[in-house]
Design an enzyme around this catalytic site. Sequence first.
Site, mmCIF file in Angstrom:
data_model
loop_
_atom_site.group_PDB
_atom_site.id
_atom_site.type_symbol
_atom_site.label_atom_id
_atom_site.label_comp_id
_atom_site.label_asym_id
_atom_site.label_seq_id
_atom_site.Cartn_x
_atom_site.Cartn_y
_atom_site.Cartn_z
ATOM 1 N N ASN A 26 0.552 -3.322 7.996
ATOM 2 C CA ASN A 26 1.619 -4.884 7.060
ATOM 3 C C ASN A 26 2.809 -3.410 5.727
ATOM 4 O O ASN A 26 3.587 -3.551 6.116
ATOM 5 C CB ASN A 26 1.520 -5.411 5.928
ATOM 6 C CG ASN A 26 1.030 -6.463 6.716
ATOM 7 O OD1 ASN A 26 1.624 -7.488 6.599
ATOM 8 N ND2 ASN A 26 -0.280 -6.747 6.120
ATOM 9 N N ALA A 34 0.849 -1.200 0.184
ATOM 10 C CA ALA A 34 -0.468 -0.157 0.332
ATOM 11 C C ALA A 34 0.583 1.037 0.022
ATOM 12 O O ALA A 34 -0.050 2.373 0.173
ATOM 13 C CB ALA A 34 -0.927 0.389 1.260
ATOM 14 N N HIS A 38 -1.056 6.991 4.631
ATOM 15 C CA HIS A 38 0.113 6.265 4.877
ATOM 16 C C HIS A 38 1.362 7.099 5.043
ATOM 17 O O HIS A 38 1.675 7.614 3.804
ATOM 18 C CB HIS A 38 0.666 4.686 4.830
ATOM 19 C CG HIS A 38 -0.219 4.184 4.128
ATOM 20 N ND1 HIS A 38 -0.701 3.480 5.604
ATOM 21 C CD2 HIS A 38 -0.877 3.550 3.000
ATOM 22 C CE1 HIS A 38 -1.575 2.454 4.833
ATOM 23 N NE2 HIS A 38 -1.866 2.164 4.505
#
Length: 267
Positions: free
Chosen positions: A189, A124, A219
């Site tokens: 993750n 991601a 993120h």
Amino acid sequence: MKTVAVIGAGALAHIFCRETQRLLSDDYRIVAVMARHEEHANELAESLDADACATLDDLLSSFPDIVVEFAGREAVKEYAQRVLEHGSDLVIASIGALADDAFRKHLEATAKESHRKVYLPNGAIGALDLMQTFALMGNVEVVISNTKAPKSLEGAPYLNGETLASDKKEVIFTGSVPDAINGFPKNVNVAVAAALASGTLYDATVQITGDPDSTENIHRIRLKNNLMRAELTVASKPDPANPKSSTSTAWSVVALLKNLASPVQFF
């Protein structure tokens, strides 16, 4: 042409299989799918004209060149060693499994002894190459911030059944990468990937924020050392079928396979 087998038949596996078949059919053929629920494996395999498998032995019986995992970190721990020993390379989407030092080192040794490769996709986020550059330079400080809708964090072990506020933005976790992945195994993750790439598994700081107004998984990774600093922000829509994951995770594995097959490779 290389053959691919897939562990997992959830939302991300469906995206990966569909787009690999659409975009990379000259280089790869998906030959087998295995899932916890037999009906899910059957459904996905049928759409690919592939074999639906009930066990790892069934999956490996076709001797795939590459096995791709989309089944969670427990599946990685259960199957990864056998995949490598059987002679397949392995792509791990659930990179959180590698926060376990003993398991990661054992897997590295197995890959080396078996003359196989373990591939860790960007998932991601991105810029794992840049993070490796920071790691080689040394003295790197890393802060990894994740912002998600509270609903996507529900059920995490860290919360102990607690319901997050639905009317305000709040920081719900600050701590180490190992504590973050143990507390939020389906959500961070990216923190493990960034920490491993930058060599800061036990030094990086993770902050997780629940934001009721957020429609994206955000993120933000900040790195600095004596000579460089960098900040990476990635915002992606959660998968409608699985809000805990970003669809970009599946796409990153498609991109990885494209890069491996290409005569010109990006790093």
